[in-house]
Every structure is written in structure tokens, then in C-alpha cells.
Design a protein around this motif. Structure first.
Motif, PDB file in Angstrom:
ATOM      1  N   PRO A 220       0.796  -1.233   0.000  1.00  0.00           N
ATOM      2  CA  PRO A 220       0.000   0.000   0.000  1.00  0.00           C
ATOM      3  C   PRO A 220       0.830   1.287   0.000  1.00  0.00           C
ATOM      4  O   PRO A 220       0.441   2.246  -0.659  1.00  0.00           O
ATOM      5  CB  PRO A 220      -0.832  -0.137   1.278  1.00  0.00           C
ATOM      6  CG  PRO A 220      -1.021  -1.606   1.408  1.00  0.00           C
ATOM      7  CD  PRO A 220       0.278  -2.219   0.957  1.00  0.00           C
ATOM      8  N   VAL A 221       1.954   1.316   0.704  1.00  0.00           N
ATOM      9  CA  VAL A 221       2.734   2.557   0.681  1.00  0.00           C
ATOM     10  C   VAL A 221       3.575   2.662  -0.602  1.00  0.00           C
ATOM     11  O   VAL A 221       4.218   3.678  -0.842  1.00  0.00           O
ATOM     12  CB  VAL A 221       3.624   2.756   1.944  1.00  0.00           C
ATOM     13  CG1 VAL A 221       2.807   2.692   3.222  1.00  0.00           C
ATOM     14  CG2 VAL A 221       4.772   1.770   1.980  1.00  0.00           C
ATOM     15  N   ASP A 253       5.467  -3.811   7.302  1.00  0.00           N
ATOM     16  CA  ASP A 253       5.443  -4.268   5.905  1.00  0.00           C
ATOM     17  C   ASP A 253       4.786  -3.270   4.959  1.00  0.00           C
ATOM     18  O   ASP A 253       4.310  -3.653   3.881  1.00  0.00           O
ATOM     19  CB  ASP A 253       4.716  -5.616   5.823  1.00  0.00           C
ATOM     20  CG  ASP A 253       3.257  -5.507   6.277  1.00  0.00           C
ATOM     21  OD1 ASP A 253       2.835  -4.399   6.665  1.00  0.00           O
ATOM     22  OD2 ASP A 253       2.534  -6.514   6.216  1.00  0.00           O
ATOM     23  N   GLY A 254       4.713  -2.009   5.366  1.00  0.00           N
ATOM     24  CA  GLY A 254       4.109  -1.003   4.489  1.00  0.00           C
ATOM     25  C   GLY A 254       2.636  -1.277   4.225  1.00  0.00           C
ATOM     26  O   GLY A 254       2.072  -0.803   3.244  1.00  0.00           O
ATOM     27  N   GLY A 255       2.002  -2.077   5.097  1.00  0.00           N
ATOM     28  CA  GLY A 255       0.563  -2.346   4.961  1.00  0.00           C
ATOM     29  C   GLY A 255       0.239  -3.537   4.081  1.00  0.00           C
ATOM     30  O   GLY A 255      -0.924  -3.773   3.733  1.00  0.00           O
ATOM     31  N   ARG A 256       1.265  -4.336   3.716  1.00  0.00           N
ATOM     32  CA  ARG A 256       1.043  -5.435   2.767  1.00  0.00           C
ATOM     33  C   ARG A 256       0.156  -6.530   3.356  1.00  0.00           C
ATOM     34  O   ARG A 256      -0.609  -7.166   2.647  1.00  0.00           O
ATOM     35  CB  ARG A 256       2.407  -6.007   2.367  1.00  0.00           C
ATOM     36  CG  ARG A 256       2.352  -6.965   1.216  1.00  0.00           C
ATOM     37  CD  ARG A 256       3.712  -7.136   0.586  1.00  0.00           C
ATOM     38  NE  ARG A 256       3.656  -8.099  -0.503  1.00  0.00           N
ATOM     39  CZ  ARG A 256       4.221  -9.293  -0.457  1.00  0.00           C
ATOM     40  NH1 ARG A 256       4.895  -9.661   0.594  1.00  0.00           N
ATOM     41  NH2 ARG A 256       4.126 -10.115  -1.482  1.00  0.00           N
ATOM     42  N   TYR A 257       0.279  -6.730   4.678  1.00  0.00           N
ATOM     43  CA  TYR A 257      -0.564  -7.724   5.356  1.00  0.00           C
ATOM     44  C   TYR A 257      -2.014  -7.245   5.254  1.00  0.00           C
ATOM     45  O   TYR A 257      -2.325  -6.102   5.594  1.00  0.00           O
ATOM     46  CB  TYR A 257      -0.110  -7.821   6.819  1.00  0.00           C
ATOM     47  CG  TYR A 257      -0.883  -8.777   7.674  1.00  0.00           C
ATOM     48  CD1 TYR A 257      -0.648 -10.149   7.581  1.00  0.00           C
ATOM     49  CD2 TYR A 257      -1.835  -8.331   8.582  1.00  0.00           C
ATOM     50  CE1 TYR A 257      -1.356 -11.041   8.381  1.00  0.00           C
ATOM     51  CE2 TYR A 257      -2.540  -9.218   9.380  1.00  0.00           C
ATOM     52  CZ  TYR A 257      -2.302 -10.568   9.268  1.00  0.00           C
ATOM     53  OH  TYR A 257      -3.001 -11.441  10.055  1.00  0.00           O
ATOM     54  N   ARG A 258      -2.931  -8.133   4.796  1.00  0.00           N
ATOM     55  CA  ARG A 258      -4.263  -7.645   4.433  1.00  0.00           C
ATOM     56  C   ARG A 258      -5.330  -7.769   5.497  1.00  0.00           C
ATOM     57  O   ARG A 258      -6.405  -7.222   5.359  1.00  0.00           O
ATOM     58  CB  ARG A 258      -4.748  -8.405   3.188  1.00  0.00           C
ATOM     59  CG  ARG A 258      -4.098  -7.937   1.907  1.00  0.00           C
ATOM     60  CD  ARG A 258      -4.432  -8.873   0.779  1.00  0.00           C
ATOM     61  NE  ARG A 258      -4.051 -10.243   1.139  1.00  0.00           N
ATOM     62  CZ  ARG A 258      -4.525 -11.337   0.546  1.00  0.00           C
ATOM     63  NH1 ARG A 258      -5.409 -11.239  -0.401  1.00  0.00           N
ATOM     64  NH2 ARG A 258      -4.117 -12.529   0.910  1.00  0.00           N
TER      65      ARG A 258
END
Ligand SMILES: NC(=O)c1ccc[n+]([C@@H]2O[C@H](COP(=O)([O-])OP(=O)(O)OC[C@H]3O[C@@H](n4cnc5c(N)ncnc54)[C@H](OP(=O)(O)O)[C@@H]3O)[C@@H](O)[C@H]2O)c1
Length: 261
Positions: A220-221, A253-258
Motif C-alpha cells: 500500500p505505501v 510491511d508497508g501495509g502489505r498484510y491484508r
């Protein structure tokens, strides 16, 4: 060779001065950043890995900043005797251990039917040796009624087979149980899940610009993270300020985990 340790600017009084730490996987990437960061906070650090030349360059970088020079311990954690040897070397040199950063490890993408040896060697490095080293240092932490154990783990959201994923998941579950057993002695145990932090292994896994651009579409980032963006959390968790955080698994993780839970 690419091995930055970032720049230093004190933002919070972490009360780490006078502590000691052992950092595995300190020759490169996240472990290297954390080792340098702890040294900058006044921690006497022992750094361990196989590549002594990289540990020596880290020692020189830390020395040049005027922080306490780290002690170098050569360690191949595939060796069955290494956890005991490393714990002994740490205690011989530093007399006690306050902080253990378990950063040594690595990704092992495999096919589902890869030979047993590939699954076993990933489990060995990423879980069994980590557990054995931690176990060898816990009595000293119990004795002093204080300790911080921080594990660098990995995603619990596999997109395919990787022999390291089950090992990292094993660390999460083991660390949770351990945190409940030794919390009474002032020892916390936490795991940080790096998502896409720039490192040697990430460059190996995504060798071309195209691979990296494709990967970053899922973040996301929109970019890889810097070792500092994860390392500063580890340094905070290692500090007395984080005394009420234990048994946690924290993704960076820059928001990768959902998932929300
Ligand atoms: N970067 C990420 O986004 C990411 C993602 C998921 C998980 N992780 C986990 O985070 C941790 C740090 O990763 P990183 O990305 O900073 O990796 P890295 O740059 O590849 O560094 C890995 C470190 O582990 C050490 N190591 C590897 N095998 C070893 C062995 N047999 N004995 C002793 N040390 C060994 C390496 O040192 P020598 O080669 O000098 O021995 C190196 O210092 C690892 O546990 C990794 O699995 C990172």
C-alpha cells in the motif's frame, strides 16, 4: 557492497545506556541496522554472523561514530553446537545479557515437493537454532530479573511454498508460550514480521527493476522499507519503555498484510 546503517538523530530517551545485547545476523540488512542503533543508544553490543569482514566494517562504522565498539563473534548457526558456543562467548565477553536480537535467517522459496533436507535446513536455521540460542541465554536474564528477546520472523500470509514460512510461524507460537512462562521475571519476548525491507535477500529474490516494481504494487505505501523503518521498532522493544509489550507479533510491511485480525 551495500551496507548502510542510516543516520542518527535522537528522538526519544530510551534508557538503554549500560545494557548489553547480542545481535545475530548482524553482518547485513536489518540485524546490522539494529546492532548499530543499539550501540548508538549506549548499549554494549556483540555482533554475530558468518561474514567476519562485514562485521569488522560494522565495528569500524560504529567506532567512527564514537559509540561503544561491538564485540565480533563468528557464528554459523547451521552448526549444531553454535547456540551453546555463542551464548557462552557472549557471557564470557560481556558477563551478562540484557537483549537478544534473533535476526539471522533467510527466505527459502521451494516447490511443494522439495526434498526433506531443504525443509529441514530452513527449520533448523530459522527456528531450532534460534530457540536453542534463546534457551541458553534465558537463565542469565532470569537471574538478573530483566531481559528482552526480539525475533525477526516473516509473513504468515504465504503466496506460495517457502520452507522458511513454517519455521517463522513456529517462532511466533513458541515465543507466545515463552512470553507467558518468563514474563514474571521481567523478560519480554516479541516477534517482528518484516514485509519488504530492503536487504541482501530481497535483492536476491527480486533481482530486476521489473520484479521490484511488480512487488511494490502489492505494498500500500508503494515502496520497499528501509532497515531503519523496522529497526527503530526493535530498538524501542528492547528498551525499558516497552516493558508491557510481550508475546506480540508485529508486522512492519508497508501495509502489505491484508487482514485486520
Ligand atoms: N527483509 C525483509 O523484508 C524480510 C522479510 C521476511 C523475513 N525477514 C527476516 O528478517 C531477518 C533479517 O533479514 P534481512 O532481510 O536483513 O536479511 P539479510 O540482509 O539477507 O541478512 C541475513 C542475516 O542473517 C545471517 N545469516 C544467514 N545465514 C546464517 C547462518 N547460517 N549463520 C549465521 N548467520 C546467518 C547473515 O549473515 P552471514 O551471511 O554473514 O552469516 C545476515 O547477517 C531474517 O531472519 C529474515 O528471514 C526479512
Amino acid at each position: 557492497m551495500w551496507c548502510p546503517i542510516g543516520s542518527w538523530e535522537r528522538r526519544m530517551e530510551l534508557r538503554l545506556e549500560g545494557k548489553t545485547a547480542l545481535v545475530t545476523g548482524a553482518s547485513m540488512g536489518i540485524g546490522r541496522y539494529i546492532a548499530a542503533g543499539l550501540a548508538r543508544e549506549g548499549v554494549a553490543v556483540a555482533v554475530a554472523a558468518r561474514r567476519i569482514d562485514l562485521l569488522e566494517s560494522l565495528r569500524q562504522q560504529i567506532k567512527a561514530e564514537g559509540a561503544i565498539e561491538p564485540v565480533i563473534i563468528e557464528a554459523d548457526l547451521t552448526d549444531a553446537e553454535m547456540p551453546k558456543h555463542l551464548a557462552k562467548a557472549m557471557l564470557d565477553k560481556m558477563k551478562h545479557v540484557d537483549i537478544l536480537i534473533n535476526a539471522a535467517g533467510g527466505s527459502r522459496p521451494v516447490k511443494y515437493d522439495a526434498p526433506a533436507q531443504e525443509w529441514e535446513s530452513a527449520m533448523m536455521l530459522n527456528f531450532f537454532r534460534l530457540r536453542e540460542l534463546t534457551t541458553a541465554l534465558i537463565p542469565n536474564m532470569i537471574h538478573q530479573r530483566w531481559g528482552r528477546i526480539i525475533n525477526l520472523t516473516g509473513t504468515s500470509e504465504p503466496r506460495g511454498s517457502n520452507a522458511t514460512f513454517p519455521a517463522k510461524a513456529a517462532v511466533h507460537v513458541w515465543a507466545k508460550g515463552l512470553s507467558r512462562e518468563i514474563g514474571q521475571y521481567g523478560i519480554t519476548v516479541n516477534s517482528i514480521q518484516p514485509g519488504s525491507i530492503i536487504s541482501e535477500q530481497l535483492m536476491r529474490l527480486y533481482p530486476t527493476e521489473d520484479d521490484r516494481r511488480r512487488f511494490c504494487r502489492e505494498v500500500p505505501v508503494g515502496r520497499f522499507g528501509e532497515p531503519a523503518e523496522l529497526g527503530d521498532l526493535a530498538i524501542f522493544l528492547a528498551s525499558p519503555l516497552a516493558s508491557y509489550i510481550t508475546g506480540a507479533v508485529i508486522p512492519v510491511d508497508g501495509g502489505r498484510y491484508r487482514f485486520a485480525f
